[in-house]
Scaffold this active site. Structure first.
Site, short mmCIF file in Angstrom:
data_model
loop_
_atom_site.label_atom_id
_atom_site.label_comp_id
_atom_site.label_asym_id
_atom_site.label_seq_id
_atom_site.Cartn_x
_atom_site.Cartn_y
_atom_site.Cartn_z
N GLY A 190 -7.33 -19.11 -4.48
CA GLY A 190 -8.52 -19.48 -3.33
C GLY A 190 -8.67 -19.23 -1.84
O GLY A 190 -8.85 -18.51 -1.20
N GLY A 218 -4.38 -16.18 -6.16
CA GLY A 218 -4.89 -16.68 -7.43
C GLY A 218 -5.54 -18.43 -7.13
O GLY A 218 -6.08 -18.69 -7.89
N GLU A 268 -10.46 -5.74 9.22
CA GLU A 268 -9.34 -3.96 9.54
C GLU A 268 -7.97 -4.96 8.39
O GLU A 268 -7.61 -3.58 7.20
CB GLU A 268 -8.73 -3.82 10.42
CG GLU A 268 -7.22 -3.02 10.50
CD GLU A 268 -8.22 -2.09 10.90
OE1 GLU A 268 -6.79 -0.84 10.41
OE2 GLU A 268 -8.95 -1.97 10.74
N TYR A 318 -13.02 -7.82 -4.93
CA TYR A 318 -14.54 -8.26 -3.85
C TYR A 318 -15.95 -7.89 -4.40
O TYR A 318 -16.44 -8.08 -4.27
CB TYR A 318 -14.08 -7.04 -3.10
CG TYR A 318 -12.74 -6.57 -1.84
CD1 TYR A 318 -12.88 -7.68 -2.11
CD2 TYR A 318 -12.19 -5.64 -1.90
CE1 TYR A 318 -11.62 -8.52 -0.49
CE2 TYR A 318 -11.33 -5.32 -1.45
CZ TYR A 318 -10.90 -6.69 -1.07
OH TYR A 318 -9.80 -6.64 0.35
N GLU A 356 0.95 -1.06 0.31
CA GLU A 356 0.06 -0.30 -0.13
C GLU A 356 0.88 1.29 0.29
O GLU A 356 0.64 2.86 0.06
CB GLU A 356 -1.08 -0.23 0.93
CG GLU A 356 -2.13 -0.89 1.24
CD GLU A 356 -3.52 -0.98 2.33
OE1 GLU A 356 -2.89 -0.83 3.83
OE2 GLU A 356 -4.10 -1.44 2.02
#
Length: 162
Positions: free
Chosen positions: A95, A93, A83, A131, A24
């Site tokens: 799962g 990839g 969180e 998502y 991030e």
């Protein structure tokens, strides 16, 4: 395989948190220590919970989900706030991320919680697509606010005292 974290997982969780912060683009913000994580996850009054994604072949942890309970005043029940969710790039990839979210959803259903919520950075399009493919929808009408560091201290030291 998904399993609840144990105290022996704390060093791995700490490392995965640092990897997530690096992904991030803010590694300097990942300041949690192993002692803090141990207290938060396994102390007398745990403030958070964690689940580990483990490689079925090697048995090595490849990802984690760290979560805590929130509460909906409108629905009158708890929910889960996720969180952090992170899977090592070499394990993606397979799962693991979906399995972590499915475990949290299972906990919600089993306990009567009505929400599973989390935040995702706007630039993180691979995660957003993942998502949304699971049926999650953004809450665009809300903006997240945060007080930290000097602003939190300033407000906290000027508030009313009893």
């Amino acid at each position: 395989m998904i399993r609840p974290a144990t105290p022996t997982d704390v060093p791995v969780i700490r490392a995965l948190i640092h990897d997530l912060a690096t992904y991030e683009k803010v590694p300097h913000e990942a300041r949690a220590t192993e002692a803090q994580l141990t207290a938060a996850l396994f102390g007398d009054r745990p403030a958070a919970h964690a689940h580990m994604a483990v490689d079925d072949t090697t048995g090595e942890p490849v990802g984690f989900a760290l979560w805590f309970l929130n509460f909906s005043t409108w629905r009158g029940v708890h929910g889960i706030y996720l969180e952090d969710l992170y899977v090592r790039p070499e394990a993606r990839g397979a799962g693991h991320g979906k399995a972590l979210l499915a475990e949290l959803a299972r906990i919600c259903v089993e306990r009567g919680y009505q929400r599973l919520e989390w935040a995702v950075l706007n630039w993180n399009t691979p995660s957003i697509a993942f998502y949304e493919a699971l049926g999650a929808r953004p809450q665009d009408e809300w903006t997240v606010y945060r007080l930290t560091d000097a602003a939190l201290t300033a407000l906290g030291t000027q508030g009313p005292r009893e």
